[in-house]
Design an enzyme around this catalytic site. Structure first.
Site, PDB file in Angstrom:
ATOM      1  N   TYR A  57      21.120  43.867  21.313  1.00 34.85           N
ATOM      2  CA  TYR A  57      22.410  44.146  21.332  1.00 34.85           C
ATOM      3  C   TYR A  57      22.936  44.241  22.994  1.00 34.85           C
ATOM      4  CZ  TYR A  57      24.095  45.205  16.880  1.00 34.85           C
ATOM      5  OH  TYR A  57      23.287  46.084  15.368  1.00 34.85           O
ATOM      6  N   LEU A 211      35.508  44.712   8.396  1.00 33.59           N
ATOM      7  CA  LEU A 211      37.103  43.721   8.483  1.00 33.59           C
ATOM      8  C   LEU A 211      36.567  42.948   7.981  1.00 33.59           C
ATOM      9  CD1 LEU A 211      38.870  45.967  11.441  1.00 33.59           C
ATOM     10  CD2 LEU A 211      38.960  46.266   9.348  1.00 33.59           C
ATOM     11  N   GLY A 212      35.688  42.101   7.888  1.00 31.90           N
ATOM     12  CA  GLY A 212      35.496  41.223   7.536  1.00 31.90           C
ATOM     13  C   GLY A 212      35.525  40.117   8.451  1.00 31.90           C
ATOM     14  N   GLY A 214      36.923  40.635  10.941  1.00 32.53           N
ATOM     15  CA  GLY A 214      38.865  40.471  11.297  1.00 32.53           C
ATOM     16  C   GLY A 214      39.894  39.875  10.125  1.00 32.53           C
TER      17      GLY A 214
END
Length: 337
Positions: A57, A211-212, A214
């Site tokens: 990350y 949240l897919g 967004g």
């Protein structure tokens, strides 16, 4: 914040996990150090103790930030990081599931995190080149050395996870206690095999992109002002209809769409722990609000019906009335199990 046991262990983790892939600006979309610290503080002050990062990350910055943030109270936090993705482009042994990369990656993570142990080490993605035996023996050795306390696995087919845990069980090695997978109202395919497998093994399930990407925040219902493009695989008419249903439920109860999407996950199964990430302070504040709401059975059904998927073979075949009639001889309603 309440706490859950992590898989089949006695480790207590908070009911929401803080995802820190957004800590650092190296990828062009993350948060700077000051904003990352504010996000971390808001989560910690709410009682959150479960932190998710990875060697990969933001080119290691996520781990470095977390190391700084927790060093004064290291033992309070449940620190989870990952190995498998590359630390050096073009070098075949700076990536993958094999033992050499495993050991190298963990040692580098320990330095960046400024700690001498990792609470949970995730295998990040299955590389299909390393044997299950090599992976499980290597992870067991890290636990025996005290560098890692618990192990878990992410983004891997269900049959491989099951095979790995059974091999570990046969050898008396440590088993995976957690599964990480994408799961949301717009990505329900883990319901076919991954989630039933996790349930059978007693694994905690941490869900990324809850949240897919967004889509479930509702921001794409009236504009394209976001990181998804019209060409994104998530940007479909079906998913937009799901987002509309989420917003309608949110309007009913006076919550945000994000809170409804997260709470749908939390009410699916007690083993599910959504990973909440944020680039802005207001995003983490909004996400934490899901802890204050509860969805009715009717609202859960509405969300379920709007997003249901075909489970495919053999699942749909085994649910057919004719199949059940042949299988149970008409006695299935009389059998308690």
């Amino acid at each position: 914040m309440n706490y859950k046991l992590f898989g089949n262990t006695g480790l207590r983790v908070s009911e929401l996990c803080l995802g820190t892939m957004t800590f650092g600006t190296e990828w062009g979309t993350g948060a700077d150090r000051d904003t990352s610290k504010k996000i971390f503080d808001i989560y910690a002050e709410a009682g959150g103790n479960f932190l998710d990062t990875a060697n990969f990350y933001t080119n290691g910055t996520s781990e470095r930030f977390l190391g700084d943030f927790i060093k004064n109270d290291r033992d309070h936090f449940v620190l989870a990081t990952k190995y498998s993705l590359h630390d050096r482009e073009g070098d075949p042994n700076f990536t993958g599931n094999h033992r050499k990369n495993m050991v190298r990656s963990v040692n580098e993570s320990l330095k960046r995190l400024q700690t001498d142990y990792i609470d949970i080490l995730w295998l990040h993605m299955w590389d299909f080149t390393t044997s299950v035996e090599e992976v499980m023996r290597g992870l067991n050795n890290l636990v025996e050395q005290g560098k890692v306390l618990y192990i878990a696995i992410s983004d891997t087919p269900a049959w491989i996870v099951a095979k790995a845990n059974m091999i570990a069980r046969q050898h008396g090695w440590v088993e995976f206690s957690g599964l990480q997978t994408e799961y949301s109202l717009v990505e329900r395919t883990p319901e076919r095999d991954l989630l039933p497998m996790a349930d059978d093994f007693g694994l905690s399930v941490t869900t990324w992109s809850p949240l897919g990407a967004g889509m479930l925040t509702g921001k794409y219902l009236n504009s394209m002002d976001g990181r998804l493009s019209e060409k994104s695989a998530k940007m479909t008419d079906h998913n937009l209809e799901i987002a509309k249903t989420v917003k309608s439920v949110a309007d009913e109860i006076g919550a945000s769409p994000s809170q409804v999407a997260l709470q749908w996950l939390r009410q699916q199964n007690k083993s599910i722990i959504p990973i909440v990430g944020a680039r802005k302070v207001e995003q983490i504040e909004d996400n934490l609000g899901c802890l204050k709401i509860n969805l009715s059975n009717d609202q859960m059904d509405k969300l379920h019906d709007s997003s249901k998927i075909d489970l495919g073979f053999p699942h749909e075949f085994l649910k057919k009335d004719a199949t059940r009639s042949h299988l149970y001889g008409g006695t299935d309603s009389q059998i308690e199990w």
